[in-house]
Scaffold this motif. Structure first.
Motif, PDB file in Angstrom:
ATOM      1  N   VAL A  39      -3.103 -21.865  -2.375  1.00  0.00           N
ATOM      2  CA  VAL A  39      -4.522 -22.175  -2.136  1.00  0.00           C
ATOM      3  C   VAL A  39      -5.398 -21.006  -2.579  1.00  0.00           C
ATOM      4  CG1 VAL A  39      -6.278 -22.715  -0.413  1.00  0.00           C
ATOM      5  CG2 VAL A  39      -4.007 -23.750  -0.243  1.00  0.00           C
ATOM      6  N   LYS A  40      -6.372 -21.312  -3.430  1.00  0.00           N
ATOM      7  CA  LYS A  40      -7.269 -20.281  -3.954  1.00  0.00           C
ATOM      8  C   LYS A  40      -8.650 -20.319  -3.321  1.00  0.00           C
ATOM      9  CE  LYS A  40      -4.879 -20.625  -8.402  1.00  0.00           C
ATOM     10  NZ  LYS A  40      -3.948 -21.662  -7.887  1.00  0.00           N
ATOM     11  N   ILE A  41      -9.060 -21.493  -2.844  1.00  0.00           N
ATOM     12  CA  ILE A  41     -10.403 -21.643  -2.287  1.00  0.00           C
ATOM     13  C   ILE A  41     -10.380 -22.594  -1.112  1.00  0.00           C
ATOM     14  CG2 ILE A  41     -10.928 -23.422  -4.026  1.00  0.00           C
ATOM     15  CD1 ILE A  41     -13.906 -22.635  -3.755  1.00  0.00           C
ATOM     16  N   VAL A  42     -11.175 -22.279  -0.098  1.00  0.00           N
ATOM     17  CA  VAL A  42     -11.477 -23.204   0.987  1.00  0.00           C
ATOM     18  C   VAL A  42     -12.977 -23.500   0.889  1.00  0.00           C
ATOM     19  CG1 VAL A  42     -11.630 -23.540   3.475  1.00  0.00           C
ATOM     20  CG2 VAL A  42      -9.619 -22.416   2.488  1.00  0.00           C
ATOM     21  N   ALA A  96     -11.265 -13.107   3.694  1.00  0.00           N
ATOM     22  CA  ALA A  96     -11.397 -11.988   2.756  1.00  0.00           C
ATOM     23  C   ALA A  96     -10.108 -11.173   2.690  1.00  0.00           C
ATOM     24  CB  ALA A  96     -12.567 -11.110   3.180  1.00  0.00           C
ATOM     25  N   ARG A  97      -9.474 -10.956   3.833  1.00  0.00           N
ATOM     26  CA  ARG A  97      -8.212 -10.203   3.842  1.00  0.00           C
ATOM     27  C   ARG A  97      -7.138 -10.913   3.025  1.00  0.00           C
ATOM     28  NH1 ARG A  97      -9.551  -9.403   9.367  1.00  0.00           N
ATOM     29  NH2 ARG A  97      -8.099 -11.053   9.997  1.00  0.00           N
ATOM     30  N   LYS A  98      -7.162 -12.239   3.055  1.00  0.00           N
ATOM     31  CA  LYS A  98      -6.161 -13.025   2.332  1.00  0.00           C
ATOM     32  C   LYS A  98      -6.553 -13.244   0.866  1.00  0.00           C
ATOM     33  CE  LYS A  98      -2.583 -16.144   2.726  1.00  0.00           C
ATOM     34  NZ  LYS A  98      -1.639 -16.644   3.694  1.00  0.00           N
ATOM     35  N   GLY A  99      -7.798 -12.891   0.529  1.00  0.00           N
ATOM     36  CA  GLY A  99      -8.265 -13.090  -0.840  1.00  0.00           C
ATOM     37  C   GLY A  99      -8.634 -14.521  -1.159  1.00  0.00           C
ATOM     38  N   ILE A 100      -9.010 -15.297  -0.137  1.00  0.00           N
ATOM     39  CA  ILE A 100      -9.377 -16.697  -0.327  1.00  0.00           C
ATOM     40  C   ILE A 100     -10.884 -16.806  -0.514  1.00  0.00           C
ATOM     41  CG2 ILE A 100      -9.369 -19.008   0.694  1.00  0.00           C
ATOM     42  CD1 ILE A 100      -6.600 -17.967  -0.020  1.00  0.00           C
ATOM     43  N   VAL A 101     -11.307 -17.482  -1.559  1.00  0.00           N
ATOM     44  CA  VAL A 101     -12.722 -17.730  -1.801  1.00  0.00           C
ATOM     45  C   VAL A 101     -13.218 -18.791  -0.815  1.00  0.00           C
ATOM     46  CG1 VAL A 101     -14.404 -18.587  -3.481  1.00  0.00           C
ATOM     47  CG2 VAL A 101     -12.495 -17.141  -4.234  1.00  0.00           C
ATOM     48  N   MET A 130     -24.205 -32.649  -0.585  1.00  0.00           N
ATOM     49  CA  MET A 130     -23.261 -31.703   0.014  1.00  0.00           C
ATOM     50  C   MET A 130     -21.896 -31.795  -0.658  1.00  0.00           C
ATOM     51  SD  MET A 130     -24.277 -32.237   4.020  1.00  0.00           S
ATOM     52  CE  MET A 130     -23.010 -31.155   4.695  1.00  0.00           C
ATOM     53  N   GLY A 131     -21.425 -33.030  -0.849  1.00  0.00           N
ATOM     54  CA  GLY A 131     -20.132 -33.216  -1.498  1.00  0.00           C
ATOM     55  C   GLY A 131     -20.128 -32.709  -2.925  1.00  0.00           C
ATOM     56  N   THR A 132     -21.243 -32.899  -3.611  1.00  0.00           N
ATOM     57  CA  THR A 132     -21.358 -32.407  -4.982  1.00  0.00           C
ATOM     58  C   THR A 132     -21.227 -30.888  -5.017  1.00  0.00           C
ATOM     59  OG1 THR A 132     -22.738 -34.281  -5.633  1.00  0.00           O
ATOM     60  CG2 THR A 132     -22.894 -32.280  -6.978  1.00  0.00           C
ATOM     61  N   ARG A 133     -21.888 -30.219  -4.100  1.00  0.00           N
ATOM     62  CA  ARG A 133     -21.817 -28.756  -4.079  1.00  0.00           C
ATOM     63  C   ARG A 133     -20.421 -28.281  -3.688  1.00  0.00           C
ATOM     64  NH1 ARG A 133     -27.607 -25.866  -3.062  1.00  0.00           N
ATOM     65  NH2 ARG A 133     -28.559 -26.976  -4.801  1.00  0.00           N
ATOM     66  N   ALA A 134     -19.801 -28.978  -2.760  1.00  0.00           N
ATOM     67  CA  ALA A 134     -18.440 -28.589  -2.371  1.00  0.00           C
ATOM     68  C   ALA A 134     -17.490 -28.693  -3.559  1.00  0.00           C
ATOM     69  CB  ALA A 134     -17.957 -29.457  -1.213  1.00  0.00           C
ATOM     70  N   LEU A 135     -17.575 -29.787  -4.297  1.00  0.00           N
ATOM     71  CA  LEU A 135     -16.700 -29.947  -5.462  1.00  0.00           C
ATOM     72  C   LEU A 135     -17.075 -28.994  -6.598  1.00  0.00           C
ATOM     73  CD1 LEU A 135     -16.203 -33.826  -5.586  1.00  0.00           C
ATOM     74  CD2 LEU A 135     -14.613 -32.080  -4.748  1.00  0.00           C
ATOM     75  N   ASP A 136     -18.367 -28.702  -6.741  1.00  0.00           N
ATOM     76  CA  ASP A 136     -18.775 -27.712  -7.743  1.00  0.00           C
ATOM     77  C   ASP A 136     -18.135 -26.353  -7.444  1.00  0.00           C
ATOM     78  OD1 ASP A 136     -20.333 -29.593  -9.025  1.00  0.00           O
ATOM     79  OD2 ASP A 136     -22.244 -28.822  -8.262  1.00  0.00           O
ATOM     80  N   ASN A 137     -18.080 -25.994  -6.158  1.00  0.00           N
ATOM     81  CA  ASN A 137     -17.439 -24.737  -5.780  1.00  0.00           C
ATOM     82  C   ASN A 137     -15.964 -24.731  -6.174  1.00  0.00           C
ATOM     83  OD1 ASN A 137     -19.669 -23.437  -4.599  1.00  0.00           O
ATOM     84  ND2 ASN A 137     -19.342 -24.422  -2.622  1.00  0.00           N
ATOM     85  N   LEU A 145     -11.322 -22.939  -9.532  1.00  0.00           N
ATOM     86  CA  LEU A 145     -10.063 -23.253 -10.194  1.00  0.00           C
ATOM     87  C   LEU A 145     -10.141 -23.093 -11.709  1.00  0.00           C
ATOM     88  CD1 LEU A 145      -8.707 -26.264  -8.106  1.00  0.00           C
ATOM     89  CD2 LEU A 145      -8.437 -23.804  -7.749  1.00  0.00           C
ATOM     90  N   ALA A 146     -11.380 -23.044 -12.235  1.00  0.00           N
ATOM     91  CA  ALA A 146     -11.558 -22.781 -13.667  1.00  0.00           C
ATOM     92  C   ALA A 146     -11.694 -21.285 -13.956  1.00  0.00           C
ATOM     93  CB  ALA A 146     -12.787 -23.520 -14.176  1.00  0.00           C
ATOM     94  N   GLY A 147     -11.565 -20.472 -12.907  1.00  0.00           N
ATOM     95  CA  GLY A 147     -11.677 -19.029 -13.082  1.00  0.00           C
ATOM     96  C   GLY A 147     -13.095 -18.531 -13.240  1.00  0.00           C
ATOM     97  N   LYS A 148     -14.068 -19.347 -12.803  1.00  0.00           N
ATOM     98  CA  LYS A 148     -15.477 -18.982 -12.904  1.00  0.00           C
ATOM     99  C   LYS A 148     -16.031 -18.568 -11.547  1.00  0.00           C
ATOM    100  CE  LYS A 148     -16.216 -22.341 -16.640  1.00  0.00           C
ATOM    101  NZ  LYS A 148     -16.960 -23.553 -17.070  1.00  0.00           N
TER     102      LYS A 148
END
Length: 320
Positions: A69-72, A88-93, A297-304, A309-312
């Motif tokens: 998992v890279k992002i929550v 932050a300690r785990k490095g999760i965005v 809200m859902g649009t912004r969540a998926l944009d994040n 995941l695209a490294g941006k």
């Protein structure tokens, strides 16, 4: 292969369709709150997790979170359900959904204000139970809103939107914020440099502050005693900024004339006495519940998630 996205609650149909088009989606089909272990099981092997308000995204969650998992991303602006330092300690965005809930939540604050002041719950109950015996001069007399003094704690986007609407009711607006706003954002409101200085001016008080160590339990008996007798309390912020026992006691004693509440500590398991009090106007956390807002809200969540995941850079990141 598509990246794997774990989603803890059902989402608006168009948001689920977008998620399914871009991801291998695992979703909580039952749409009831999951405990930590169930969310972690859903997240096993996932690249991203999309959570919601009330999910237990605490230090223990991050300790056990799969390394994949890279992002929550959270389907909310508020992040008090997330341990940001542990992330932050785990490095999760962490990403949230700011800037799209303002008008919907401000509208609900006004619904609560008007409903509580004009005893709308009692009136609707009479209609639904066929117990209304007809018009009479002393029937369900409430409190006039127009021309009264409104206090706002937390003059962010939502607080400002509430203040703008108050101008249409010729209200005198007072506010407390950590920093005074520029004149163009005050809408003629009077700034107070402390909550104690604000409270005596609040015939109506609307809460728009986050849940923090400083604000949790803030609205207690000593706080309420500083309001004018018969004030009306509105909460669309977070339930735990209110001490339920003290608010209920104030409603019973007439210290508060009424309360309009959309959020509760421990929701949906709210303090049961609220339900039996006639001078409460209660809603089940509907602040952002419009089609337009929930889709945004859902649009912004998926944009994040897409960006991470695209490294941006994530467009709506949250830091510890």
């Amino acid at each position: 292969m598509k990246p794997v996205l774990a989603i803890t609650r059902r989402l608006p149909a168009d948001i689920e369709a977008r998620a399914n088009a871009d991801y291998d989606v695992r979703i909580n089909e039952g749409d009831k709150p999951l405990d930590r272990s169930a969310i972690l099981a859903l997240a096993e092997g996932a690249d991203a997790v999309l959570v919601s308000v009330g999910d237990p995204i605490d230090a223990a969650f991050f300790d056990a979170l799969p390394a994949s998992v890279k992002i929550v991303a959270t389907f909310s602006v508020g992040t008090d359900h997330i341990d940001l330092q542990a992330a932050a300690r785990k490095g999760i965005v962490i990403g949230n959904t700011p800037g799209v809930l303002t008008d919907a939540t401000a509208d609900i604050a006004w619904l609560l204000m008007l409903g509580a002041a004009r005893r709308a719950s009692e009136g609707e109950a009479e209609i639904r139970t066929a117990s209304w015996s007809g018009w009479r001069p002393t029937h369900l007399i409430g409190t006039q809103v127009t021309g009264k003094k409104l206090g706002i704690i937390g003059m962010g986007r939502i607080g400002q939107a509430v203040a703008r609407r108050a101008r249409g009711f010729d209200m005198e607006v007072h506010y407390y914020n950590r920093k005074r706003l520029s004149a163009d954002l005050e809408f003629g409101a009077t700034y107070h440099d402390s909550i104690d200085a604000l409270l005596p001016h609040c015939q109506f008080l609307s809460l728009h502050c986050p849940s923090t160590a400083e604000t949790r339990g803030m609205v207690d008996s000593s706080f309420l005693a500083k309001l004018p007798k018969g004030a009306i309390l509105i909460n669309t912020a977070r339930g735990d900024v209110v001490n339920d026992g003290d608010v209920i006691a104030a409603l019973k004693a007439g210290i508060l004339a009424a309360a309009g509440l959309d959020v509760f500590a421990g929701e949906p398991n709210i303090a049961p006495e609220y339900r039996s009090l006639p001078n409460t106007f209660l809603l089940p956390h509907l602040g952002s519940a419009t089609q337009e807002t929930r889709t945004a809200m859902g649009t912004r969540a998926l944009d994040n998630i897409d960006a991470c995941l695209a490294g941006k850079d994530v467009p709506f990141p949250v830091g510890a």
